[in-house]
Design a protein around this motif. Structure first.
Motif, mmCIF file in Angstrom:
data_model
loop_
_atom_site.group_PDB
_atom_site.id
_atom_site.type_symbol
_atom_site.label_atom_id
_atom_site.label_comp_id
_atom_site.label_asym_id
_atom_site.label_seq_id
_atom_site.Cartn_x
_atom_site.Cartn_y
_atom_site.Cartn_z
ATOM 1 N N MET A 1 0.843 -1.192 0.000
ATOM 2 C CA MET A 1 0.000 0.000 0.000
ATOM 3 C C MET A 1 0.881 1.246 0.000
ATOM 4 O O MET A 1 1.866 1.312 0.714
ATOM 5 N N ASN A 2 0.493 2.212 -0.833
ATOM 6 C CA ASN A 2 1.236 3.462 -0.932
ATOM 7 C C ASN A 2 0.371 4.638 -0.460
ATOM 8 O O ASN A 2 -0.839 4.649 -0.634
ATOM 9 N N CYS A 3 1.039 5.616 0.117
ATOM 10 C CA CYS A 3 0.345 6.829 0.535
ATOM 11 C C CYS A 3 -0.125 7.591 -0.708
ATOM 12 O O CYS A 3 0.670 7.819 -1.624
ATOM 13 N N GLN A 7 3.294 8.800 -1.796
ATOM 14 C CA GLN A 7 3.619 7.469 -2.333
ATOM 15 C C GLN A 7 4.547 6.659 -1.428
ATOM 16 O O GLN A 7 5.103 5.646 -1.852
ATOM 17 N N SER A 8 4.697 7.069 -0.193
ATOM 18 C CA SER A 8 5.525 6.316 0.744
ATOM 19 C C SER A 8 4.837 4.990 1.109
ATOM 20 O O SER A 8 3.613 4.887 1.103
ATOM 21 N N THR A 9 5.648 4.000 1.456
ATOM 22 C CA THR A 9 5.098 2.708 1.889
ATOM 23 C C THR A 9 5.098 2.573 3.410
ATOM 24 O O THR A 9 4.743 1.522 3.939
ATOM 25 N N ARG A 25 -2.595 5.678 8.176
ATOM 26 C CA ARG A 25 -1.863 6.938 8.287
ATOM 27 C C ARG A 25 -0.444 6.753 7.770
ATOM 28 O O ARG A 25 0.214 5.752 8.084
ATOM 29 N N CYS A 26 -0.006 7.712 6.971
ATOM 30 C CA CYS A 26 1.366 7.700 6.463
ATOM 31 C C CYS A 26 2.279 8.322 7.511
ATOM 32 O O CYS A 26 2.063 9.471 7.914
ATOM 33 N N THR A 27 3.279 7.583 7.961
ATOM 34 C CA THR A 27 4.200 8.111 8.972
ATOM 35 C C THR A 27 5.198 9.096 8.377
ATOM 36 O O THR A 27 5.875 9.818 9.107
#
Length: 235
Positions: A1-3, A7-9, A25-27
């Protein structure tokens, strides 16, 4: 899954939405999102339609039902829109000379009828433009603020027709102020505009469930309508 933002994982679980869907939530950037969202971004055509509906006597819930947006998104959009509305009239340039304005104040409320908010207005008789507005109490200070926010040409030249409310007599120049009754017709244009506002702005209807709960939105909705009215009357 990407933000969906960066696009962070580096994704962590972040509870559930009020619909029960898992939230993430994207850290890396802090973006919160759900997987396979059922609602997408609101397109420009829908935003334009909402802007038009805000100028009619429609409750927020009705606008949400018609356009298909969520009430929460709509409230955030309305809050931002009304925060950005200029609280100063924009009128056509006038030459110094004979000018006539009609002034009146209209009752409204925010939250409860005990929290009265008076809408003070001034209209150019010839052009029908709203040339001054102020929202506050019904005191001498509010009348002073309405006079202060009038363009300079009106403060120096205009003859002012009002009702017999004592605050006008204390503020307006005595040589250019005439207090008159409704039977004279000298304040008929501004009184008609008051009726238009009650017909077009749902939060100003005397018995309504769409009354304002937030003062800034109350003021923003009124100014939004005034700007639209002036832009329409001048075309």
């Amino acid at each position: 899954m990407n933000c969906p933002e960066c696009q962070s994982t580096k994704i962590i679980k972040y509870g559930h939405t009020h619909y029960g869907k898992p939230r993430f939530r994207c850290t890396h950037c802090g973006r919160q999102f759900v997987e396979n969202p059922s609602r997408g971004p609101i397109n420009e055509a829908t935003r334009i339609m909402i802007d038009k509906m805000l100028l009619e006597r429609l409750a927020a819930a009705a606008i949400a039902r018609i356009t298909g947006v969520s009430e929460r998104w709509l409230q955030i959009y309305v809050n931002q829109k009304y925060d950005e509305v200029p609280q100063q009239v924009e009128v056509r340039k006038k030459k110094f000379g004979k000018l006539t304005i009609q002034m009146d104040e209209m009752w409204s409320f925010v939250g409860a009828k005990s929290n009265k908010q008076w809408i003070w207005l001034a209209m150019d008789v010839e052009t029908r433009e709203i040339v001054g507005a102020y929202i506050g109490d019904r005191s001498k200070q509010s009348a002073q603020n309405l006079w202060y926010f009038l363009p300079e040409v009106y403060r120096q030249c205009a003859v002012c027709y009002t009702d017999f409310w004592e605050a006008y007599e204390m503020i307006l120049p005595s040589m250019r102020h005439q207090a008159v009754g409704k039977e004279t017709g000298k304040t008929s244009y501004i009184e008609r505009f008051n009726n238009s506002m009650r017909q077009r702005i749902g939060r100003l209807v005397r018995k309504t469930l769409s009354f304002s709960k937030k003062l800034s939105n109350h003021i923003g909705a009124i100014w939004n309508f005034i700007h639209h009215y002036n832009a329409t009357i001048c075309t």
